[in-house]
Every structure is written in C-alpha cells, then in structure tokens.
Design an enzyme around this catalytic site. Structure first.
Site, short mmCIF file in Angstrom:
data_model
loop_
_atom_site.label_atom_id
_atom_site.label_comp_id
_atom_site.label_asym_id
_atom_site.label_seq_id
_atom_site.Cartn_x
_atom_site.Cartn_y
_atom_site.Cartn_z
N ARG A 74 -16.44 -16.44 -8.10
CA ARG A 74 -15.13 -16.67 -7.45
C ARG A 74 -13.96 -16.45 -8.40
NH1 ARG A 74 -18.32 -20.90 -5.47
NH2 ARG A 74 -18.96 -20.51 -3.34
N LYS A 90 -3.43 -6.08 -8.34
CA LYS A 90 -4.08 -5.54 -7.13
C LYS A 90 -5.42 -4.97 -7.56
CE LYS A 90 -0.42 -4.27 -3.89
NZ LYS A 90 0.29 -3.16 -3.23
N GLU A 94 5.08 7.96 -11.36
CA GLU A 94 5.31 6.52 -11.14
C GLU A 94 6.39 5.98 -12.09
OE1 GLU A 94 4.27 4.49 -8.82
OE2 GLU A 94 2.48 5.41 -7.98
N LYS A 115 8.02 -3.32 -13.09
CA LYS A 115 6.91 -3.78 -12.26
C LYS A 115 6.62 -5.26 -12.52
CE LYS A 115 2.64 -3.03 -10.08
NZ LYS A 115 1.50 -2.23 -9.71
N GLU A 142 2.79 -9.39 -2.22
CA GLU A 142 3.49 -8.40 -1.38
C GLU A 142 3.93 -8.97 -0.03
OE1 GLU A 142 1.45 -4.62 -1.21
OE2 GLU A 142 3.30 -3.59 -0.68
N ARG A 179 7.83 -6.74 -3.32
CA ARG A 179 6.86 -5.83 -3.94
C ARG A 179 6.76 -4.50 -3.19
NH1 ARG A 179 1.17 -7.40 -6.87
NH2 ARG A 179 0.59 -5.28 -7.41
N ASN A 228 6.44 0.87 -3.19
CA ASN A 228 5.85 1.91 -2.34
C ASN A 228 6.82 3.05 -2.06
OD1 ASN A 228 3.36 0.64 -2.14
ND2 ASN A 228 4.08 -0.66 -0.46
N HIS A 236 5.52 6.42 -1.11
CA HIS A 236 4.08 6.27 -0.89
C HIS A 236 3.66 6.42 0.57
CE1 HIS A 236 4.07 5.12 -5.04
NE2 HIS A 236 2.79 4.80 -5.03
N HIS A 262 0.75 8.85 0.62
CA HIS A 262 -0.63 8.50 0.99
C HIS A 262 -1.15 9.45 2.06
CE1 HIS A 262 -0.18 4.10 -0.54
NE2 HIS A 262 -0.69 4.89 -1.47
N HIS A 315 -2.58 11.49 -7.48
CA HIS A 315 -1.69 10.56 -6.76
C HIS A 315 -0.22 10.90 -7.02
CE1 HIS A 315 -0.27 6.76 -5.14
NE2 HIS A 315 0.31 6.47 -6.30
#
Ligand code: GLY
Length: 360
Positions: free
Chosen positions: A121, A143, A185, A227, A237, A241, A245, A248, A252, A264
C-alpha cells in the site's frame, strides 16, 4: 561535482514535502536521499541503463540492492512488468521501510512510481530521471501509472516521491532530437508561466538546449520550479494542475493517431500551436504571441503543422480524452503569455478554424 539546486515541493493530500535536486555529476549523492532505515533498494531501470544501475549498486555499498531491468519506453508500462517487479519485491521480503528507485525516462519512472505506490500500500520512492521529459515533467509531481489495452495511464495512483535527483550530465549522451522533443515541455512551462525560458531560447536556441550550458540548466530549473509550485498547490489535479496540459488535448490525439510512435514532445508542440491559435480566436491572444509560439517551436525544430485531412479523427479522439468532463471538451488556452485559463466546451467551428491555421 557542480553545486546542487534544491527545489522544494510542498506535500498536499497527505503526502510529505520533498525536493528536486538538480546539478551536474550529482548521481553519487543518491545514497543521501534514500531513507536511512532502508536496508533494501530496488532499482527499476531501462535496458540502456544497465551499466549505470550496476554502478549505483556498487555505490550504495552496504545496502542490499536489487535490479529490475524493464522494457524500454511504453513497453515498461504494462501490468505484466509491474507483476515482475512485485515478484522481486515478494521474493526478497521487501518491507515498508525499504525503497524503490526509478532510473530512466518517463515511462520507467511512471512504472517505478506505480510499483512503489502499490507495494504494501505504498513504500518510499526516489526518482532518478534520465531524460529532459522525465526531469521537468514525468518524475516530478507524483503521477504514476501503467497502460491497458484500452488506453494510456488508465491505471495508476498519485504517489509522491521522497526525492527526485536530476543529474544533467546524464543528458550529455542523448541524441539531439531526443533532447529537443523533451524540451517541448520546457517551453510549455515558458508559455504558461515562465517567459524567461522563452527569452533564453530566443537569445540562443543552441545554448538553451545544450545540457552542458548554464542557460540549459536555468531553463530546466525554471520549468521544474514551475511544476513544483503547481503540484504543491494541486497534487490531485482538482484545478490548477490542469494548466500543465497546455497543448496536450490535441497532442494526445496526435500521439494516438500516430500509434504512439511519435515522441510526446513533437505531438504537444503541434498541440501548443493549436492551443495558441485557439487562444487567439477565443481569448484575444495577440498575433505577436501566436507568432512567438511558431518562431520558438520552429527554432527548436519541433513540428507546428499536421495534415488537414486528419481533423475528423483527431476530434473524435479528443472527445474520448479522459480529461473531457462529461461531454464537454476542455482546452488550456492563454489570455497572454504566462496567463493560462481553461476553455470548456468550445464551439466545434472555432476548433476547426484554429485547426485550419495549423493544417498542412
Ligand atoms: N504531466 C502533467 C502532470 O503531471 O500533471
């Protein structure tokens, strides 16, 4: 060894504060960042980093260091690979006081983070990103995730690392196109919050993207600090946050259209150009600011156009994007450079008009 810059990240949502350490030739400080009580260390690494992982094993001396070599790039982000890591942890009696180290690009650190988040956990994690994308984005902010047959990052957890170690010397041997793609980025951070990054690129794109220069280091540190501020305020998020994106939503969809064979950064470069055009149409972003996007991305040899005939497919994919809330598409747009905002449910004709500006 160069001086180390320590960028703090505030812990929220029950996570502890941590720091991102940036410098050149600082890999030998890894031992100081591990929990003192940790007797065992699992280094999860990509095949190309096998020798580096072995050197770290020797460096960490009296601890029991295990190595998990995982497939390159997205091949790492599979449940079978996570299960392989869990098996090593189980067979070596890894406890809650031990630690996982993610050594590699964004896919490796996403997987290592997921394994750390799920074992018992949640156990300690130290990320050692080895790409620009990993340093300024993937390894910072907690993330973690793996892909399923149905899509990318559909399984995962928010799990903050105990520390992130960015040794810029690890970038010296990367191919230039790999650096430039990751740098997308960095300029994203410039467009949404840190115009100084844009000025560094405009002054000298070569130096700004050469990992051995102070300009590169400054730009990367600004991007990481941006960041860190954002994820320190909104770890899971819920709002702020989402500005990360920028570029993005379309990016994506392009990655999906290209069957994930594109880097990317190349996809989000086109996505940022689209977002800038959309900002001009919806938020009165100035012509000069839009042109600035094009000039900067061009100067980094990043793509800014995409075939006209692909629009229907891209739109359909964006509608499925997990960031769509209900049936409404969401985009991050700019009121000005450094002033991002959310655009929800824009008219399709506006999206089409913005796309026509970037269509080849
Ligand atoms: N890569 C976007 C984020 O970390 O939220």
């Amino acid at each position: 060894m160069s001086e180390t810059t320590v960028i703090p990240v505030a812990g929220t949502d029950g996570m502890k504060d941590y720091a991102v350490h940036v410098g050149r030739g600082i890999l030998d400080s890894l031992g100081e960042l591990l929990p003192p009580r940790a007797e065992k260390v699992l280094i999860v690494h990509a095949p190309a980093l096998a020798a580096r992982a072995e050197a770290l094993r020797e460096q960490l001396g009296d601890r029991q260091v295990l190595l998990a070599e995982v497939p390159d790039a997205e091949g790492a982000k599979r449940v079978e690979v996570a299960a392989f890591c869990w098996q090593i942890l189980g067979q070596t009696d890894f406890t809650r006081s031990d630690v996982i180290v993610g050594l590699g690009g964004g896919a490796t650190t996403d997987l290592a983070g997921f394994v750390a988040a799920t074992w018992l956990r949640g156990i300690a994690l130290v990320q050692v990103p080895t790409t620009v994308l990993g340093m300024v984005d993937a390894a910072v902010g907690g993330k973690t995730g793996i892909n399923t047959a149905e899509g990318k990052n559909l399984v995962g957890a928010f799990w903050a690392p105990r520390a992130v170690l960015c040794d810029l010397a690890l970038l010296d041997t990367l191919p230039r196109n790999e650096i430039l793609a990751g740098y997308a980025e960095v300029v994203k951070a410039g467009f949404i919050a840190e115009p100084e990054i844009l000025e560094l690129v405009e002054a000298d794109p070569e130096r700004a993207t050469d990992p051995t220069t102070p300009e590169f280091r400054r730009a990367v540190e600004l991007a990481i600090a941006m960041k860190a501020r954002v994820v320190g305020e909104d770890f899971t998020e819920q709002g702020l946050r989402e500005i990360l994106n920028y570029g993005h939503t379309l990016g994506h969809a392009i990655e999906h259209a290209e069957r994930y064979r594109w880097r990317h950064g190349a996809a989000i470069s086109i996505g940022m150009m689209f977002a800038a055009e959309l900002s001009r149409l919806t938020r009165h972003l100035s012509d000069e600011a839009v042109d600035r996007h094009r000039r900067i991305l061009d100067s980094l040899d990043l793509p800014t156009t995409y075939p006209a005939g692909r629009w229907p497919t891209l739109l359909a994919t964006m509608r499925r994007d997990k960031k769509a809330r209900g049936s409404l598409l969401r985009f991050i747009v700019l009121d000005d450079i450094g002033r991002p905002t959310t655009l929800q449910g824009p008219d399709e004709s506006l999206l089409f008009s913005a796309y026509q500006e970037i269509a080849s």
